[in-house]
Each structure stands twice: as structure tokens, then as C-alpha cells.
Design a protein around this motif. Structure first.
Motif, short mmCIF file in Angstrom:
data_model
loop_
_atom_site.label_atom_id
_atom_site.label_comp_id
_atom_site.label_asym_id
_atom_site.label_seq_id
_atom_site.Cartn_x
_atom_site.Cartn_y
_atom_site.Cartn_z
N ASN A 149 0.82 -1.20 0.00
CA ASN A 149 0.00 0.00 0.00
C ASN A 149 0.86 1.26 0.00
OD1 ASN A 149 -2.41 -1.41 -0.01
ND2 ASN A 149 -2.57 -1.45 2.23
N ASN A 150 2.09 1.10 0.46
CA ASN A 150 2.99 2.25 0.51
C ASN A 150 3.21 2.85 -0.87
OD1 ASN A 150 4.85 4.02 1.92
ND2 ASN A 150 6.48 2.90 0.87
N ASP A 151 3.31 1.99 -1.89
CA ASP A 151 3.50 2.47 -3.27
C ASP A 151 2.30 3.31 -3.69
OD1 ASP A 151 6.00 1.00 -3.89
OD2 ASP A 151 4.71 -0.75 -3.67
N PHE A 152 1.11 2.80 -3.41
CA PHE A 152 -0.13 3.49 -3.78
C PHE A 152 -0.24 4.83 -3.06
CE2 PHE A 152 -4.55 4.61 -3.18
CZ PHE A 152 -5.14 4.37 -4.41
N PHE A 153 -0.02 4.84 -1.75
CA PHE A 153 -0.22 6.05 -0.97
C PHE A 153 0.83 7.13 -1.28
CE2 PHE A 153 -2.67 3.15 1.89
CZ PHE A 153 -3.89 3.77 1.69
N GLN A 154 2.03 6.71 -1.64
CA GLN A 154 3.03 7.70 -2.06
C GLN A 154 2.58 8.38 -3.35
OE1 GLN A 154 7.27 6.80 -2.02
NE2 GLN A 154 6.92 5.11 -0.59
N GLY A 155 2.02 7.59 -4.25
CA GLY A 155 1.50 8.16 -5.49
C GLY A 155 0.32 9.06 -5.24
N HIS A 156 -0.57 8.64 -4.34
CA HIS A 156 -1.75 9.43 -4.02
C HIS A 156 -1.36 10.77 -3.42
CE1 HIS A 156 -5.58 10.54 -2.05
NE2 HIS A 156 -6.14 9.79 -2.99
N HIS A 157 -0.37 10.76 -2.55
CA HIS A 157 0.10 12.00 -1.93
C HIS A 157 0.67 12.94 -3.00
CE1 HIS A 157 1.79 14.70 1.07
NE2 HIS A 157 2.96 14.63 0.43
N ALA A 158 1.46 12.39 -3.93
CA ALA A 158 2.06 13.21 -4.99
C ALA A 158 1.01 13.73 -5.95
CB ALA A 158 3.11 12.40 -5.74
N GLY A 159 -0.01 12.92 -6.21
CA GLY A 159 -1.06 13.32 -7.16
C GLY A 159 -1.85 14.52 -6.71
N LYS A 160 -1.90 14.77 -5.41
CA LYS A 160 -2.63 15.93 -4.91
C LYS A 160 -1.98 17.24 -5.33
CE LYS A 160 -4.49 13.56 -0.83
NZ LYS A 160 -4.48 13.48 0.65
N SER A 161 -0.73 17.17 -5.79
CA SER A 161 -0.01 18.38 -6.22
C SER A 161 0.02 18.49 -7.74
CB SER A 161 1.42 18.36 -5.67
OG SER A 161 1.42 18.29 -4.25
N ALA A 162 -0.80 17.72 -8.44
CA ALA A 162 -0.83 17.77 -9.90
C ALA A 162 -1.19 19.17 -10.38
CB ALA A 162 -1.84 16.76 -10.44
N GLU A 163 -0.64 19.55 -11.53
CA GLU A 163 -0.88 20.90 -12.07
C GLU A 163 -1.43 20.81 -13.48
OE1 GLU A 163 2.75 23.06 -11.87
OE2 GLU A 163 2.76 23.19 -9.69
N LEU A 164 -2.41 21.66 -13.72
CA LEU A 164 -3.01 21.77 -15.06
C LEU A 164 -3.42 23.23 -15.22
CD1 LEU A 164 -3.96 20.29 -17.61
CD2 LEU A 164 -6.11 19.84 -16.47
N ASN A 165 -2.50 24.05 -15.70
CA ASN A 165 -2.69 25.49 -15.61
C ASN A 165 -2.90 26.22 -16.94
OD1 ASN A 165 -2.28 25.52 -12.74
ND2 ASN A 165 -0.11 25.23 -13.15
N ARG A 166 -2.30 25.74 -18.02
CA ARG A 166 -2.29 26.51 -19.25
C ARG A 166 -3.61 26.44 -20.00
NH1 ARG A 166 2.30 24.62 -22.98
NH2 ARG A 166 0.66 23.42 -24.00
N GLY A 167 -4.06 27.58 -20.54
CA GLY A 167 -5.31 27.61 -21.29
C GLY A 167 -5.15 26.96 -22.63
N VAL A 168 -6.26 26.44 -23.19
CA VAL A 168 -6.22 25.79 -24.49
C VAL A 168 -7.60 25.89 -25.13
CG1 VAL A 168 -6.84 23.52 -23.60
CG2 VAL A 168 -5.59 23.65 -25.73
N GLY A 169 -7.63 25.97 -26.46
CA GLY A 169 -8.89 25.93 -27.18
C GLY A 169 -9.88 26.99 -26.76
N GLY A 170 -9.37 28.19 -26.44
CA GLY A 170 -10.27 29.26 -26.04
C GLY A 170 -10.62 29.26 -24.56
N VAL A 171 -10.14 28.23 -23.84
CA VAL A 171 -10.40 28.18 -22.40
C VAL A 171 -9.44 29.13 -21.70
CG1 VAL A 171 -10.40 26.71 -20.36
CG2 VAL A 171 -11.17 25.80 -22.55
N PRO A 172 -9.91 30.01 -20.83
CA PRO A 172 -9.03 30.98 -20.15
C PRO A 172 -7.93 30.30 -19.38
CG PRO A 172 -11.34 31.48 -19.75
CD PRO A 172 -11.29 30.13 -20.39
N GLU A 173 -6.79 30.98 -19.27
CA GLU A 173 -5.69 30.44 -18.49
C GLU A 173 -6.07 30.51 -17.02
OE1 GLU A 173 -0.93 31.32 -17.80
OE2 GLU A 173 -1.95 32.01 -19.58
N ARG A 174 -6.06 29.37 -16.35
CA ARG A 174 -6.44 29.35 -14.97
C ARG A 174 -5.94 28.06 -14.31
NH1 ARG A 174 -11.77 26.61 -14.44
NH2 ARG A 174 -12.27 25.68 -16.45
N GLY A 175 -5.87 28.05 -13.01
CA GLY A 175 -5.43 26.84 -12.32
C GLY A 175 -6.60 25.90 -12.20
#
Length: 261
Positions: free
Chosen positions: A232-258
């Protein structure tokens, strides 16, 4: 010299092909133009002004008869697809889950595709991609989101594998990396859930897929962690890191936003 060997014959065939191509292009443009006009008329047909609505509907019906189109054709013209290459050579649970989470968040459906091509070394190689199908700019946004998030997850997965003891077998490292990636995706899926839209376009998208991908079959991801030395340690380490995922850049007319925060 026979007629078929005459130099001008090749020119004539080429010219004929060009004319046919131009004619097909012209027909497609006429169809696209008609669809645009029909959609505008159908929108006006919803006007509160009865006379305006009736006139618009008559015009829409006239155009549909002239171009052999239906209201369904007009609606389907808003549906499009965007293909995005996958990071993994085989379908894994984490990549499949990520694609589904992204599709749901941006009101899309998806189709997995595998194709073969010749590499520079003249070897036949397989290429996998996920095709997002949706209305308007949704497929483009979904494709961009999948690409960005998949790259982040892949980097985290590779780093997690690199941290494993040298004594670990390659197959064990791969399994632990997949568990880490699944935890990462689960965290991102929870964040993406806030963007999930309505199911208003579901039937329209299903019809598009039925027409454009008639030979689809159900595929099952390959679980490479099953029966391996993972925790489970492998899973939970990934889960913890995934909470910091970033998707910030605008595309296809969608405003730039976090998007993910």
C-alpha cells in the motif's frame, strides 16, 4: 505507340483526379455551409416570436431537403475528436483510469486506438492513442489535459521506480511503479471530479462513435501489479504526490487558470 502509352494520357488522368478532388472538396464545403445555416435557422426557430420561429423552421427544412440533411446531421456536426498518444506501450489500469477521469471531467467519451507503422530502422512498431470525442472545444481540452497529466504521472512513476532497491527485479519495480501511478491518478480523479459536466451530450456522442468507430471492442487493461511484491505504501506515495498535480495553461479558447488546486 498505343493510346494508353501516349504522354498526354498521364496528364489527362492526373487532371481528371484533380477535378474529382476539387468537386469532392466543393461538395464538402457546400455541405458544411448548409449545416451552418441549418443550425442558425434551428436556433432562430426557438424564438419567442412565432412568425420569426416559423420562418426560420421553414428555411431550415428547405435547406435540409436541398442537401439531403437532417436535424441529427446538424447536431452531429458539433461533435469532433482529438487523438492523444499514450505514454505506455500496453494499456495499464492507471492510464486507462486517467483517460476516463479526464473524459468525464470535460464531458467527453473515449475510444482506444492501436496502429502500426514503420520506424526509421524499418521495423514495424505499434502506436497507441486515446481518442477523445465531445462537443465543441471539449475534445481538444480533454486531449491537452490528458497529455499534461499523463506526463506528470509518468515522471513521478519513473522517479518512484528509480528509488527502489537495486536488488528488486525489473518486474517488481514495474509493478510498484504502476501502483504508485494508480495512487497518483486516484488523487487527480478526485480533483477532476469537480469539473464533471452534465450528460446532455451523451447520446449525441454515442451516436458519433457508433458512426465513426463501428468496429470497437471492449479491452481490459493489463494489471502488472497483481501477484507481485507491492504494498500500500507504493499506492499512498503516489496518491500524496497526485494531490499536487498541475493543469494550468489555457487551451482551445479556455481561459488560463489553475484547474487543479
Amino acid at each position: 505507340m498505343s493510346a494508353s502509352d501516349h504522354p498526354s494520357n498521364g496528364w489527362f488522368q492526373k487532371s481528371t483526379h484533380q477535378v474529382l478532388f476539387c468537386k469532392q472538396l466543393e461538395n464538402q464545403m457546400d455541405r458544411d455551409t448548409a449545416l451552418t445555416k441549418i443550425k442558425k435557422c434551428l436556433a432562430l426557430a426557438k424564438s419567442s416570436n412565432e412568425h420569426e420561429a416559423a420562418a426560420a423552421m421553414r428555411q431550415a427544412q428547405k435547406l435540409m431537403v436541398e442537401h439531403n440533411l437532417t436535424e441529427a446531421d446538424a447536431a452531429l456536426s458539433d461533435v469532433s475528436q482529438v487523438a492523444q498518444k499514450t505514454a505506455m506501450k500496453t494499456m495499464t489500469p492507471w492510464e486507462s483510469s486517467l483517460a476516463r477521469a479526464v473524459a468525464d471531467a470535460f464531458e467527453c467519451d473515449l475510444v482506444w486506438s492501436t496502429s502500426r507503422k514503420l520506424s526509421r530502422s524499418l521495423r514495424v512498431v505499434s502506436e497507441r492513442s486515446v481518442i477523445f470525442v465531445g462537443v465543441g472545444a471539449a475534445p481538444e481540452v480533454a486531449g491537452y489535459a490528458f497529455d499534461v497529466l499523463s506526463r506528470q504521472c509518468s515522471r513521478g512513476r519513473a522517479a518512484h521506480i528509480a528509488r527502489q532497491p537495486k536488488a528488486c527485479k525489473t518486474i517488481t519495480k514495474t509493478a510498484r511503479g504502476d501502483e504508485y501511478a494508480m495512487g497518483w491518478v486516484m488523487a487527480v480523479r478526485d480533483l477532476l471530479a469537480a469539473f464533471a459536466g452534465s450528460e446532455a451530450n451523451t447520446l449525441l456522442i454515442e451516436k458519433y462513435i457508433e458512426i465513426n468507430f463501428p468496429n470497437t471492442t471492449t479491452v481490459k487493461p493489463k494489471d502488472r501489479a497483481k501477484g507481485r511484491n507491492v504494498s500500500n505504501n507504493d499506492f499512498f506515495q503516489g496518491h500524496h504526490a497526485g494531490k499536487s498535480a498541475e493543469l494550468n495553461r489555457g487551451v482551445g479558447g479556455v481561459p488560463e487558470r489553475g484547474l487543479l488546486a
